[in-house]
Structures are given as structure tokens and as C-alpha cells.
Write a protein that holds these residues in place. Sequence first.
Motif, mmCIF file in Angstrom:
data_model
loop_
_atom_site.group_PDB
_atom_site.id
_atom_site.type_symbol
_atom_site.label_atom_id
_atom_site.label_comp_id
_atom_site.label_asym_id
_atom_site.label_seq_id
_atom_site.Cartn_x
_atom_site.Cartn_y
_atom_site.Cartn_z
ATOM 1 N N UNK A 386 0.828 -1.200 0.000
ATOM 2 C CA UNK A 386 0.000 0.000 0.000
ATOM 3 C C UNK A 386 0.865 1.254 0.000
ATOM 4 N N UNK A 387 1.919 1.242 0.767
ATOM 5 C CA UNK A 387 2.844 2.378 0.807
ATOM 6 C C UNK A 387 3.466 2.626 -0.570
ATOM 7 N N UNK A 388 3.894 1.550 -1.234
ATOM 8 C CA UNK A 388 4.514 1.698 -2.557
ATOM 9 C C UNK A 388 3.512 2.253 -3.564
ATOM 10 N N UNK A 389 2.277 1.733 -3.519
ATOM 11 C CA UNK A 389 1.249 2.196 -4.455
ATOM 12 C C UNK A 389 0.942 3.673 -4.212
ATOM 13 N N UNK A 390 0.763 4.038 -2.955
ATOM 14 C CA UNK A 390 0.456 5.442 -2.635
ATOM 15 C C UNK A 390 1.591 6.352 -3.093
ATOM 16 N N UNK A 391 2.818 5.930 -2.802
ATOM 17 C CA UNK A 391 3.964 6.773 -3.149
ATOM 18 C C UNK A 391 4.108 6.922 -4.657
ATOM 19 N N UNK A 392 3.858 5.832 -5.384
ATOM 20 C CA UNK A 392 4.051 5.875 -6.841
ATOM 21 C C UNK A 392 3.070 6.824 -7.515
ATOM 22 N N UNK A 393 1.803 6.727 -7.159
ATOM 23 C CA UNK A 393 0.850 7.556 -7.902
ATOM 24 C C UNK A 393 0.725 8.959 -7.299
ATOM 25 N N UNK A 394 1.070 9.110 -6.017
ATOM 26 C CA UNK A 394 0.963 10.441 -5.410
ATOM 27 C C UNK A 394 2.054 11.368 -5.917
ATOM 28 N N UNK A 395 3.251 10.841 -6.094
ATOM 29 C CA UNK A 395 4.343 11.689 -6.569
ATOM 30 C C UNK A 395 4.062 12.269 -7.948
ATOM 31 N N UNK A 396 3.296 11.546 -8.749
ATOM 32 C CA UNK A 396 2.988 12.035 -10.099
ATOM 33 C C UNK A 396 1.966 13.158 -10.094
#
Length: 933
Positions: A386-396
Amino acid sequence: MFRFALVGWPLNVICRSGASCRCLTLPWVRRALGVTRYAASTCRPQTESSTRTSARTDTIAVFTFHTTESSPPGRPPPPGGGTNRTRPSAARRSRTAGMFTLTEVASLNDIQPTYRILKPWWDVFMDYLGIIMLMLAIFAGTMQLTRDQVVCLPDLDSDPDKVAPLPTEAPDRLRGKESAAVEQGAPLTPAPDQAPTQQPPPAGIRTKLDFQQYVFVNQMCYHVALPWYSKYFPYLALIHTLILMVSSNFWFKYPRTSSKIEHFVSILGKCFESPWTTKALSETACEDSEENKQRLAGTTAQHKHFSTSSEEGSPNQSAPMLSKSGVTFSTEKLVSEAPSMTILDKKDGEQAKALFEKVRKFRAHVEDSDMIYRLYALQTLIKTVKFIVILCYTMNFVTSIDFYHLCEPEVKHLTGYGKFHCTHNMAFMLKKLLVSYIALICVYGVICIYTLFWLFRRPLKEYSFEKVREESSFSDIPDVKNDFAFLLHMVDQYDQLYSKRFGVFLSEVSENKLREISLNHEWTFEKLRQHVTRNAQEKLELHLFMLSGVPDAVFDLTDLEILKLELIPEAKITAKISQMINIQELHFYHCPAKVEQTAFIFLRDHLRCLHVKFTDVAEIPSWLYLLKNLQELYLVGNLNSENNKMIGLESLRDLRHLKVLHLKSNLTKIPTNITDLSPHLVKLVVHNDGTKLLVLNSLKKMTNLSELELHNCELERIPHAIFSLNNLQELDLKSNLIRTIEEVISFQHLKRLTCLKLWHNKIISIPLSITHVKNLESLYLSHNKLECLPSALFNLLKLRHLDVSHNSIAVVPPEVGFLQNLQHFAITGNKLEVVPKQLFKCTKLRTLCLGHNCIAALPERVGQLGQLSHLELKSNCLDRLPPQLGQCPLLRRGCLLVEDHLFDSLPVEVKESLNQETAGAFANGCRCLTDGR
């Protein structure tokens, strides 16, 4: 000019304006301004200075209207500038009131205080991070619901033709309509001393958009121009935070794990807080020191005793064997001689006894699975993903949040403009909140990765009490596994003292020492006498199950013949067993018994039968191999090929009178140590539980063997080693994979073979060479795949028992009449249609089983069987029974297995004859061949 200025005026300016106050009487004006209540008394004349102030405010309000206040999509903005804001509308208040409060949402992250011992530092830190992220998400959501807005102005450069000056007559028309409306309603009289003030014309670029069109454009651009992440970031952050919170504490809530965790925490707290624990441990420690001194003194005296004792009075001849095999005997005193145990409080002792029981049951329950470990690892993995998914799409989407947006909705046909310039007032705030949220998520993710590293860097499903064993006097504290081990690892992250004190309650030595005195109080002589029973052989038997030890009162039962001890970890046979002069048989089921020296001498001379059931070879008592008068030995447990050398430890040579050896295990070969028993062993039984027995060469040396059973050994043919057993009388090869028995011709060399059991195999046919086994009296071939019986089979004239049930036999040859000595014949569960009349020439038949076939009629010659006492005819195609059944004097209704309606078809006198109950009928054996069914 009046109409344009009216749209931008604040409500207080309109109400205090003398001329403009009349417009509030118009319904459409009140709807446009959002005025729901109006009273004429609210309009008051103003002074010249106040009128000037209102005009200035009006002028400012016209051009600051769209940038100072705007409603969320779907609601018109309140008229007026930033100097006078109205309260949120009812829809906004209801939407704000419908949100979760912080206390309600934070309860998802709350756990019971007792569970905190299972919360390591990283879980606690993540809980606090979750609360902070939850507060951030709720704050962002609240700000968006109450403050979020988009303000748009048309791009006049893109449509220069659409810009037109406002008509000058508009104010006059509006005033005319206003005057007409006032005349119809209540007139508003201005103050006589106040002259009408002419407002200055508004400056700036004018558009022809009215209020509703602005609202419509704002709504359209909010949904078209704004990136989706700007609109839904607070909600996504709230959902993500809730998922992380639920994932963090799901193992405390899931039913299959929460019950185990709750039970564990409860037991752990009782073990830690019990005041009796320290007292008991200190007393047992003192007792251990005294017992160690006694052992040292006893060992010295024992060596002297071995060196000076005579050959008959002590095992002096076995002294080398004792030192070699490590056989030692306990010299401990009786339990009643330990005064330190008697001073313990009885109430505390009972509580500790219950606590030991809880710990043992909990361990047996939890160690069977690793559900808690897998669930905790899974929820940690879910949080990491969940952390990886949040970080990946939030940074964009960080850069997509902007204050200025260019909107091009397809509304030109409604507004006259195709392009609008819009501003998002929450952009700066959302961007700061998003950066903060990303920072918190990064910290949260780093902790999740560390947790995964801790979970998988070492085996957490194993827990060793090695350090506790070194620090305490209880060296038998076992290592635990699976969920039990994982829970202890989690507790160590909180405080290692918990697991240290908990480990004492896992010690069997500690438990038995603490329960020793209560055992003797509970199991008195009278209570033990009530548990004594008589078995099928009319022998007095006592079975003790799952006790902490052997009560002293057991040895006072002097008439006891069989003693069974099962699951007693600290069974101790004391010298008092010498009082039991009638004891002949002992059973130790998972019970590594300790025997004192005097008790061993008594058992060596008097014990005749010993049963030992074990899990590992080490559980076999070492003194077993010194019982010189033992006649029967039954070993049930794991004896695989790797441990074959340990089966006899050193040798079975000292078992000089052993006649029966029963091995129920998983052997791959016959142990070579068994050959030491060849001079006197007469019966060998091997039940192999499905393991293939490959090597049987050791059987060739068992020349005195008369009975051999090889059950479930995966044999495909009859072993050739058997043909060397010249004294063999009975051979049982049940439950193997034998398909052919061509080797049966070699049985002609076994002159004493009288019983051959080949049942529960896959034999297809009987070879003609079976006629050479002339001394055969019993033949069991049930549960095979036979389709016919060869005529040569009936040349075995000494045959008394023949069982071919549960095959596919359709015809019985007439040569069956040759078997004049046949007493038991079973052909149940075949395809037989006709019973040959020659069968009834076997006048010695006592048992005839013909059930579950296709027999249509029973010949009347059945009346010639004068010794018939058991007849089975169920599940056939019979229409009636022959009346000649009444001529069988030993046959009774209880031994006639047939349907009730067929029995009722018999004549009355026949039924009366069969219904007679005589002792003679049962004495002759009213039974079927149950061994061959």
C-alpha cells in the motif's frame, strides 16, 4: 448600471441603501441574493457619510465579487465581498455534520490495553503516524468541504465580438419596475432630509454574464479544469489511512487469531503476576540442591554395591552392559520424605496446577498452526504494498495541483464564451498537505520495510529458551514453534522478563515437582481401587491416564495383575512395587518410566509381558533390555531405517526367555539384532503402517519361529526368506500388494504350516500347485480379486477353515464336497447364483456365510448339516427358505442372518424350533468368520 452593481453589492449595503432597499420586495431579487426572510423595517435611511461608505463598498464589491467568496459546485456564492461573509448554507452544515469525528475514526486504531505487550516499537510508531495522517486527511477534507472553490472569468480576447457595453437605460428600467413593484406592495419612504445619491459607474472590463451564468461556469470548470486528484485527495488520504489502520490491528480483530491472542495474554499476565511462582521456584530450587547431593551419594553407594554384590542378588553380570548402555537407576526418596513441598499453601498450589494445565493445553492448541504469524506477515506486506502504491501515484500528482487553470468547457452556446481563466483557492493548502502526507507515508513505509526485514531475517516460528535454561535450574524447558514461538518473540520486543517467567511454566520438571504432593492427596487408595477393572481374560487391570506421576497408593494394590500407564511424563517405579506379587504385565504408553534399583530387581524376576508405545526410540526404557524373564514384548512407535541400530540399544541377547516380539512401526528391513532372539523366539509380528519392507534376510536365521505376521508391508510377492522357516505353523500376509502366489508351491517344504492368511491383497487367481500344501487347515483369501476357485483347492482334505469372501466368484466347483473336515466356509460378497448340493456333504460345517450374493434358492439338503450353528443369507434373491432348516438342531434364530419376511415364511413349527434358546447353541459358537470378513 444599477442591475450590474446590485449583483455585486453586499447584503448589508443593499439593506441600508435607500433606493435599493425597494428591490428586496421583488421575489427574484431575494432568490438571487439568497435572502429568505425580509422585513421592511430593516431598511433605514442613512446619512450621507454612510451612503458614501456604502457606495465605496458597492464599487469594491462589484469587482471583488468572484475572488472573495465562491461556493462549492452546486451552490450559488453569497452576494457581497469579503467584508461580510454569510454563514454556511444548510447543505454545507449537514455535510460537515455528517463527517466522522476524529475520536470515532481514531477508535479504529485503538486496541485493548492488555494487548500492548504484543505491540513492538514499530507498531506503536506506525499507530501514531496513522493518527497524524488521519488528522491531516480529516483537516484537508474539512477545508475542502467548507472552503474549496473555483472562480472563473471569461477570456475576452478569445471572443472580442461578444463584449458589449451595458445599456444605459438598464438602471432606469430597473428603477421603473422597482417603483411599480413598490406601489403594489408596501411603499418605502426615504428620509426627507436625505437626497438621493447617484452611484459612480463601475470601472473595468464588463461582460454580459449574469449571476446564474457565473455559477454555472464555476461548476463546469470545477469538474472539467481541475485535476481529479485536487478534488479527491482528502478522501483518498482518508481511505488509505483507514486501510493502514485496519491492517495494523487486523490480527487483534480476526476471530481465528484474536481468541488465541486473548488467551495468551491472559495466561501470560497470570504467570507474570502470580506471587506463588517466586515462592514455588525458590523451594524447588532448594530441593534440587538437596537431591543433587543425594544423587551423588547414591551413585557412589551404587558403584560399591555392584562391586560387592553376589551374582544372584544383583545384576553383577550385566555391569559392563550397564556402563556401556548408560542404564542408571533412580535413588531418589519417596515424595513424602520431601518436607519442603508440604509447607506450600494448598490454595496457591491448586491455582498453579490450573495454570500449568492452561499452559499445556494452550501450547498444544497454538503450536499446531502458524496462522497468527502468517496473518501478521500478510498485513505487514499489505501495508508495504500500500505504501509503494500510494507513493508511486501520489508523486505524479504533486505538480498537478495548481492555483491557475485554463478552462474550456463546451458551454459557448450557453454563455457566449468558450475559454475561461480559473483560480483554485485551496491549491496552495492542498499542495502543502500533500507534501506532508507524502513525508509521513515515506516514514511509514520505511518502518514497514524494517518490519518485513525483522520478520524474515530469522525464523520467528521457532523460539528457544536456551538462555532461560542456563539461568534457571529447569533445564527441560522445551523450545516452542509456530504461533506460540511468534507470540513469545513479540513479547520479547516489549519486555523479555515476560517470556522468562512464562518459560518456567513450560518446564515439566517444575510442573511435576509442584504437583507431586497434590497427586498423592487426590489419588488415594480407595479412589484407585474404584478404577480397577477386569479385562476379557478376567485379570485385574488398572489404567492411569495423563497424570503428573504414579501415585504412591498404586503400589498398595497387591492383587493387581496389569498396570497401564499412559501419557505420564514423570512415571517413577519405586521399591514399593515389590509388594505387588501378582503383577505380570506393564504398559507404558508415551511414558518414559524411571525405575529404582530395588524395583528393577523385582521386575527382572517377575515381569512376563511389557507393552511400550513411543514416538522416538529414546523413549524406550533402557532397563527393558535387562528383563531376563520377559516373555512378551510389544513395541509400538517410530523405528525407521535410520534408527534400526538403536532398536536394541546394545543387544536383545539378555532377553533369554522372550517368545513373542510385536513391532508396529515403519521398518524398511528386519533389524539384525532380532537374530539374537532366534533360539527362543516363536512369534514375530511386524505391522508396518504402509512402509515397504525391503530386506527380510534376517528371517532365515529365525529357525524356531512358528508364527509370522507381516501386515501392511507393501509386499508384492511372498518373500523367499519365509521358505527357510521349517517350524513355521502360521503365516499372515494381510494388507499387502501381492498379485500372484505362484511361490505357494514352496510351502510344501514347510511341513508344519497349517494356517495361511493372504487376505486383503490383490490376488487374481489361485495356482494349481496349492494342492501340494497338504497340511493346510486354514486358508484365508478374502478381499482379493478372485473370479474362480480351482478344483485343486479342494484336494486339501485337512482344510477346516476356508474364507473366500469379498471377491468376484460366480461358481463353487462341485469338488467342494471333498472337504469332509470343513467346519467354516465363508463366500460372502461374491457373485454366486447357485449353491452346489455337494457342499452339504460337508457334514461338519458349523458356520456357513452366503450373504450378499445372487442366490435364488437354498437347497433342501441344508437340513443334512447337523452341526450348523451359524447361517448367513442376507442380501440375496431368495423367495423362501426351505423348511428343512428345522432339521439343524444347533441353529437358532439369533444365528440365522436373514430378512424378516423370509423367516416369517417358514412353517410355524420350524420357527418355534429356531426360536428356542439353548446354551448348547451358543456354546458351539454362534458366529461367522469375523476374522475373514
